[in-house]
Design a protein around this motif. Structure first.
Motif, mmCIF file in Angstrom:
data_model
loop_
_atom_site.group_PDB
_atom_site.id
_atom_site.type_symbol
_atom_site.label_atom_id
_atom_site.label_comp_id
_atom_site.label_asym_id
_atom_site.label_seq_id
_atom_site.Cartn_x
_atom_site.Cartn_y
_atom_site.Cartn_z
ATOM 1 N N TRP A 118 18.126 42.203 -15.857
ATOM 2 C CA TRP A 118 17.374 42.275 -14.591
ATOM 3 C C TRP A 118 16.518 43.523 -14.513
ATOM 4 N N LYS A 119 15.345 43.367 -13.908
ATOM 5 C CA LYS A 119 14.544 44.515 -13.524
ATOM 6 C C LYS A 119 14.750 44.716 -12.031
ATOM 7 N N ILE A 120 14.966 45.977 -11.637
ATOM 8 C CA ILE A 120 15.240 46.221 -10.225
ATOM 9 C C ILE A 120 13.941 46.583 -9.517
ATOM 10 N N ASP A 174 13.091 34.399 -18.128
ATOM 11 C CA ASP A 174 13.806 33.663 -19.174
ATOM 12 C C ASP A 174 12.746 33.012 -20.060
ATOM 13 N N THR A 175 12.550 33.576 -21.236
ATOM 14 C CA THR A 175 11.485 33.060 -22.097
ATOM 15 C C THR A 175 11.865 31.714 -22.700
ATOM 16 N N LEU A 176 13.171 31.480 -22.857
ATOM 17 C CA LEU A 176 13.595 30.217 -23.450
ATOM 18 C C LEU A 176 13.335 29.046 -22.505
ATOM 19 N N LYS A 177 13.776 29.176 -21.266
ATOM 20 C CA LYS A 177 13.582 28.076 -20.313
ATOM 21 C C LYS A 177 12.272 28.192 -19.553
ATOM 22 N N VAL A 237 12.457 34.460 -12.684
ATOM 23 C CA VAL A 237 13.530 34.416 -11.701
ATOM 24 C C VAL A 237 13.477 35.652 -10.817
ATOM 25 N N SER A 238 13.402 35.409 -9.518
ATOM 26 C CA SER A 238 13.452 36.521 -8.573
ATOM 27 C C SER A 238 14.760 36.373 -7.807
ATOM 28 N N ALA A 239 15.625 37.417 -7.866
ATOM 29 C CA ALA A 239 16.939 37.309 -7.229
ATOM 30 C C ALA A 239 17.075 38.371 -6.157
ATOM 31 N N ASP A 258 14.867 32.618 -6.545
ATOM 32 C CA ASP A 258 13.660 31.794 -6.558
ATOM 33 C C ASP A 258 13.214 31.688 -8.011
ATOM 34 N N VAL A 259 13.232 30.467 -8.537
ATOM 35 C CA VAL A 259 12.844 30.268 -9.927
ATOM 36 C C VAL A 259 11.457 29.640 -9.967
ATOM 37 N N ASN A 260 10.564 30.250 -10.670
ATOM 38 C CA ASN A 260 9.192 29.755 -10.844
ATOM 39 C C ASN A 260 8.482 29.428 -9.527
ATOM 40 N N ASP A 261 8.456 30.421 -8.647
ATOM 41 C CA ASP A 261 7.702 30.290 -7.394
ATOM 42 C C ASP A 261 7.982 28.997 -6.659
#
Lengths: 941, 255
Positions: free
Chosen positions: B137-139, B158-161, B165-167, B193-196
């Motif tokens: 995570w980046k804070i 997440d580069t794979l999926k 992700v904004s938590a 929030d995943v992908n806006d």
């Protein structure tokens, strides 16, 4: 052993070296300190974090104890961003360098409280993310509601911690705001008020307040320690706002040309689009892709027709709303010239969805068609050939609108209206030649019919839904009106020549005035009551009243347009429909079952006269039909993406209006169509089932389905074929009710990869069987028709630049007639299709396909082979591939023709129509968004 | 709402005398219900290998009509969390079609540092057992309130999926867990929030109560046992195949 020893020794050396080095800079350290607030109180349980200074990635976190003391033990010695966050305080950030000692004691760290007002109002009440960057505080302007038309000043008055006085001077956190920027730039000079008084509040997304160096300090570069309160207004980032469109012009050999274009503008709430086309290459409408872009988010809608109960679709499922759609619907026959255009507007802010759309479409068809028909009687058969030349014009204006308004989370209203104005003129010249099988022709019939028709149609529906407080309880009501009217004249001329009889010719002229009107009012109610967690009870009521008025006045132009009484008719036909039903539904974990019963009543009222104001021909006819209708819906979602569905219904279908008219239609004297006012509704047991399976891992799909209809009462078309002196061979068709008759169908489709992502195989098959009884000259004939079709294809994508497809299909239709088994038919339609899409050079594509079709009917020795070969090359040009040049060749072998073969009742018919064959076309397209610089793999999902 | 103006003086007083909002780390035990809003057209818009034209057309045609909602729940104690699909339905019940729920559960035990998951991927059931793996995570510096708790913002890509992700994690619930596979922050994640807007998970109800058997693991369920690394490689294989086929990777895989 030596090989292992060396690295081991090296590792030891490293370890030694690093411990020596750590005497100067330790590799592992402890970071500790105590959190206090600016008033000197210790802060217990504050979140303390170590972040990577490069990208603020979280490295470690901890919490201060009761006394505000925290420590990170045994962490890597490297630079960090040290961060403290605690409720009610501005997050504290400090950059930490690599520590020279084993313990990096930060001592007392003081954190500043956020003013309580900001905390309570911004974070708690407005639920707005409050962004704090150092000293900058950022407000999300969109969460503070101001009336439309407000200025930024009005908005600022609502922000906590900001004051605006009567003159428009701004104070933030107690200090005067010296400067106001808009997107970081000064706005019309230095007066901070010029921006806040003039800009509209709705244009602002964020308000940021921060301290900036004084003007003096900026000029001199000497820090004077003075800070000035500064405000920045960030304009709304309307990233979704935009426009797109494309235009294509094409010219070809054989005088072929085409033009089409569309343009769309949109933002987050609104979509406005325009589309237009014109061509003479048999595109009677737009393609699916352009249609979707035209209709925008109104392409798919809830199927909200307001008819609740059995047979209606569930809400929440999206359907393609294709009524009156301007999609291409060319049937393959003839030559057409087409013009069309329209506009569409959508508004959607989640609570209100509004759409209005207008379209004009016209098509002129030039058709030359040859038909061969053989009709079977119990002892012989006769044939007729038919040559038609038709010029047909159709034009229509349609307007449709729809409003869906969510009043609150429990109430919703939907209002829809559609209107269509149409006109149609047709000039039909037909030559028919009749013969008994194997004999020379008996007579020829020339027909020359002119038709003019204008019509309108209007429909409106309003639906209201309410959900009660009790979960699962709801009521829905709908009301609707459908009206239509058409007014037409048919000018009919027929000339019958007899080759053997004494009368040599027979000529008929006839003028028909047709005036049809239909008005329907309908209403429905649905009440849903939850019985238990998984059980629901639904009750519905449907009502409709339909009034049909048909006035057909047949005049004789040769005797001063005098009415021909035995062919003229006026009738007023009313249908009153009532249905009350109920079902119990079980829904849980993928199992959905509904079992129900309805009582349905149809009341038909008919009045017949020669013309509207003349006395009735018979007493008014009134008939009632009451039926009990059971219904079963079962759907089961099994594990692993398998679905199973079963349905049973009892269908009651009222007779079609044309089938009820009590006088014959003799527009063609050789084919006389009679109505039957005594018809009763068709009734059938309808069962169907389906199974679907999808494997997400292997990309395989399978679907199987079957269904059957068993008729209790079937409306069939009996034929009487007789030789009449003045007509020749005359076929009279009359509908009647018989019991019996069945339809059965089954299908299977599957697609799966042989080599994943490279080679895919798909297969389709279906079987249709039906038995329908009817009478031919009073003798019962059962026609059995069994159709089998199988199609299989391979799709190969060896690399992203090449796609090759190979497809084949076989179709058989066996038709047997119980009255004359020697006439049994075996109609065959087979085809193979090979296609290639190849990007053979940069931005250059080759597309070609070859289709080879065979049409056979052995009993007539008919065997026609039609190979069609199309090819095109296109190249993308310009910045962002906005231009496309395409050279296309259609039907290179010049073989295109339309062939259809059908066999029903007691006849078999084959139509052959000419259509647009070989031509070459050069087209140029411009696309504002640019074309994709790769092969299109998937059309839609 | 018009506020009493804040003068410099009152601000000064506030700083001096106002007791800071009580922010004791709560010893939370109970159930958290999350509302999950899926929007498949927004998910589709984030699939970078599908052409921009196709993604834009899809977004244009679906507009706001590609959403559906479900509830999930988390049982929580200071040392354990268990996350699964909730019984409640988020969509109106009278329209009643019931979908089958795949077996799904994420159990984290912070005493033993173990993560136990049961899920179905591509039609096959898996049991994932490994140590707890948080995200990188980046804070960020934003704050907002979710379900009565002040939260800070963190971000992970997440580069794979292909997920941004904004938590939002609660400063006062010191349990390093969260919904779905998200965890590893200094506080409990209450919103994701995943992908806006492709998927938004928000805590909408927090009940404090004594838990009894809610945290128990389900009876031995059948399924293939895998580790975190094996799960990642299975997922990678699938995404790579879908990339070649130019189809979205999220059908058949929990988003």
């Amino acid at each position: 052993m030596k090989k292992v020893c060396l690295p081991l020794a090296f590792a030891c050396l490293c370890l030694l070296l690093s411990s020596v080095l750590s005497a100067q800079t330790p590799s592992r350290i402890t970071i500790k300190g105590t959190v206090f607030d600016t008033s000197g109180a210790e802060i217990p349980f504050a979140t303390v974090m170590l972040l990577n200074p490069k990208d603020t990635t979280l490295v470690n976190f901890s919490r201060s104890d009761e006394k505000g003391v925290f420590s990170f033990k045994n962490v890597k010695n490297s630079p960090y961003l040290f961060k403290i966050s605690y409720i009610g305080y501005i997050p504290y950030t400090q950059a930490l360098a690599t520590s020279p000692t084993e313990v990096n004691d930060l001592g007392i760290v003081r954190i500043k409280p956020i003013t309580q007002e900001l905390m309570e109002v911004v974070i708690r009440t407005a639920k707005a993310p409050l962004r704090i960057r150092g000293d900058t505080i950022e407000y999300d302007a969109t969460t503070f509601k101001v009336p439309p038309g407000s200025t930024v000043e009005d908005l600022l008055r609502r922000l906590p911690g900001i004051e605006v006085d009567a003159d428009g001077n701004i104070r933030a956190q107690g200090k005067d705001v010296q400067r106001v920027y808009v997107d970081g730039k000064t706005f019309f000079g230095d007066d901070p008020k010029s921006a806040t008084k003039n800009l509209g509040a709705e244009t602002i997304s964020k308000v940021q307040v921060y301290d900036e160096k004084s003007e003096q300090a900026k000029l001199t570069g000497v820090e004077d320690g003075k800070k000035e309160k500064t405000m920045n207004l960030e304009l709304k980032e309307e990233f979704k706002k935009g426009s797109f469109g494309k235009i294509t012009g094409a010219i070809g050999t054989e005088d072929r040309w085409a033009l089409r274009g569309n343009y769309n503008r949109f933002n987050t709430k609104q979509q406005l689009s325009f589309i237009a086309f014109a061509n003479n290459i048999n595109q009677t409408g737009v393609n699916w892709e352009d249609y979707g872009e035209f209709k925008g988010q109104n392409t798919f809608n809830d199927n909200d027709n307001g008819d609740f109960g059995f047979g209606s679709n569930r809400r929440g499922w999206y359907y393609f709303s294709g009524d009156d759609s301007p999609l291409n619907n060319f049937d393959g026959r003839g030559f057409t010239k087409n013009y069309g255009g329209g506009t569409n507007y959508n508004f959607d802010n989640k609570k209100s969805k509004f759409n209005i759309s207008y379209f004009y479409n016209e098509s002129t068809l030039n058709l030359d068609q040859y038909s061969f028909r053989e009709t079977f009687l119990s002892d012989n058969s006769f044939t007729n050939t038919d040559t038609v030349t038709q010029l047909d014009f159709r034009g229509s204006h349609s307007i449709s609108t729809r409003l869906e308004q969510e009043i609150d989370s429990n109430d919703i209203v939907i209002i829809k209206a559609n209107m269509r104005l149409g006109s149609n003129t047709s000039d039909n010249r037909q030559g028919q030649l009749f013969a008994e099988s194997g004999m020379p022709p008996t007579n020829s019939l020339e027909l020359n019919n002119n038709t003019e028709l204008s019509s309108w149609r209007l429909s409106g529906t309003a639906i209201y839904r309410h959900r009660f407080k009790k979960k699962g309880r709801s009521i829905a009501g709908s009301a609707g009106y459908n009206g239509s009217s058409s007014d037409g004249t048919e000018n009919i001329f027929s000339l019958n020549r007899f080759f053997q009889a004494t009368t040599l010719t027979e000529q008929i002229r006839q003028l028909n005035n047709n005036d049809n009107q239909t008005q329907q009012l309908k209403a429905s109610l649905l009440f849903t009551e939850p019985l238990h967690k998984k059980w629901f009870w639904e009750t519905f009521y449907n009502f409709s009243q339909t009034d049909n008025k048909v006035n057909r006045q047949v005049l004789n132009p040769e005797i001063n347009n005098e009415r021909i009484d035995n062919l003229s008719i006026f009738y007023d036909f009313n249908v009153l429909y009532n249905r009350l039903g109920s079902d119990v539904r079980y829904s849980y974990e993928g199992v959905n079952i509904a079992v129900g019963l309805a009582a349905q009543q149809l009341q038909l009222d008919g009045k017949y006269a020669i013309d509207e104001n003349l006395p009735l021909l018979t007493d008014p006819i009134r008939r009632n039909f009451t039926n009990l209708i059971p219904n079963l819906d079962f759907s089961w979602q099994l594990p692993n993406n398998m679905w199973l569905g079963l349905n049973y219904g009892y269908g009651v279908e009222e007779p079609r209006l044309n089938d009820l008219q009590p006088v014959p239609n003799v527009n063609n004297p050789a084919f006389r169509t009679e109505g039957n006012p005594n018809l009763v509704p068709q009734r059938s047991h309808d069962v169907s089932g389906n199974f679907n399976y999808w494997n997400a891992a292997s990309f395989a799909n399978v679907g199987i389905g079957m269904g059957a209809n068993f008729f209790d009462n079937n409306i069939v078309y009996n034929q009487t074929i007789e030789v009449i002196d003045s007509v020749g061979i005359r076929t009279t068709t009359r509908p009647d009710n018989v019991s019996g008759g069945q339809n059965f169908y089954t299908y299977l489709w599957s697609s799966f990869p042989i080599i994943k992502t490279k080679l895919t195989f798909d297969v389709n098959g279906n079987i249709n069987a039906n038995r329908s009884p009817s009478f031919v000259n009073g003798v019962e004939n059962e026609t059995r028709s069994n159709g089998y079709q199988v199609q299989a294809g391979l799709n190969l994508t060896p690399n992203p630049k090449l796609i090759v497809g190979l497809d084949g299909s076989l179709g058989f239709n066996k038709i047997t007639y119980s009255i004359q088994e020697s006439q049994n038919q075996n109609i065959q339609n087979h085809s193979v299709d090979a296609s290639i899409k190849w990007q053979f050079a940069a931005k250059t594509f080759l597309e070609s396909n070859l289709n080879y079709s065979v049409f056979r009917n052995d009993r007539f020795g008919f065997n026609q082979e039609v190979p069609i070969w199309n090819a095109s090359v296109r190249r993308l040009l310009g910045k962002n591939n906005r231009l496309e040049v395409r050279l296309a060749a259609f039907d290179l072998l010049n073989k295109k023709v339309s062939i259809t073969q059908t066999g029903t009742a007691n006849y078999v018919i084959r139509n052959v129509a000419s259509t647009l064959a070989r031509y070459y076309m050069l087209s140029l397209s411009y696309n504002m968004r640019g074309y994709e610089d790769k092969l299109k793999k998937n059309g839609w999902w | 709402m018009r506020l009493h103006p804040v003068s410099f003086f009152s601000l000064f007083f506030a700083l001096l005398f106002m007791a800071p909002a009580p922010g004791f780390a709560q010893e939370l035990e109970g159930r958290i219900r999350y509302l999950v809003t899926h929007d498949w057209s927004k998910k589709f818009a984030a699939v970078d290998y599908i052409s921009k034209q196709a993604r834009e057309r899809n977004a244009y045609m679906w507009g706001n009509r590609s959403e559906w909602k479900v509830y999930t729940e988390m049982f929580i104690t200071p040392t354990q969390t268990k996350y699964q699909d909730a019984e409640e339905k988020a969509e109106p019940e009278d329209e009643g079609y019931s979908w089958r729920k795949e077996e799904f559960m994420v159990q984290r035990n912070f005493e033993t540092q173990t993560n136990y998951e049961v899920f179905t991927m591509l039609g096959k059931k898996y049991l994932l057992q490994d140590s707890i793996h948080g995200q990188d995570w980046k804070i960020l510096n934003d704050m907002k309130e979710v379900a009565g708790h002040v939260c800070m913002n963190a971000f992970w890509e997440d580069t794979l999926k292909m997920q941004k992700v904004s938590a939002w994690f609660a400063l006062d619930i010191p349990v390093s867990s969260g919904p779905e596979r998200f965890c590893g922050l200094p506080g409990l994640i209450l919103e994701v929030d995943v992908n806006d807007g492709g998927m938004i998970i928000t805590a909408d109800k927090i009940e404090t109560r004594q838990l009894t058997s809610e945290l128990d693991l389900p009876k031995k369920s059948k399924g293939k046992k895998i580790t975190e690394a094996e799960f990642r490689s299975l997922l990678k294989k699938h995404v790579d195949e879908k990339r070649k086929a130019e189809e979205p990777p999220f059908w058949g895989v929990r988003y």
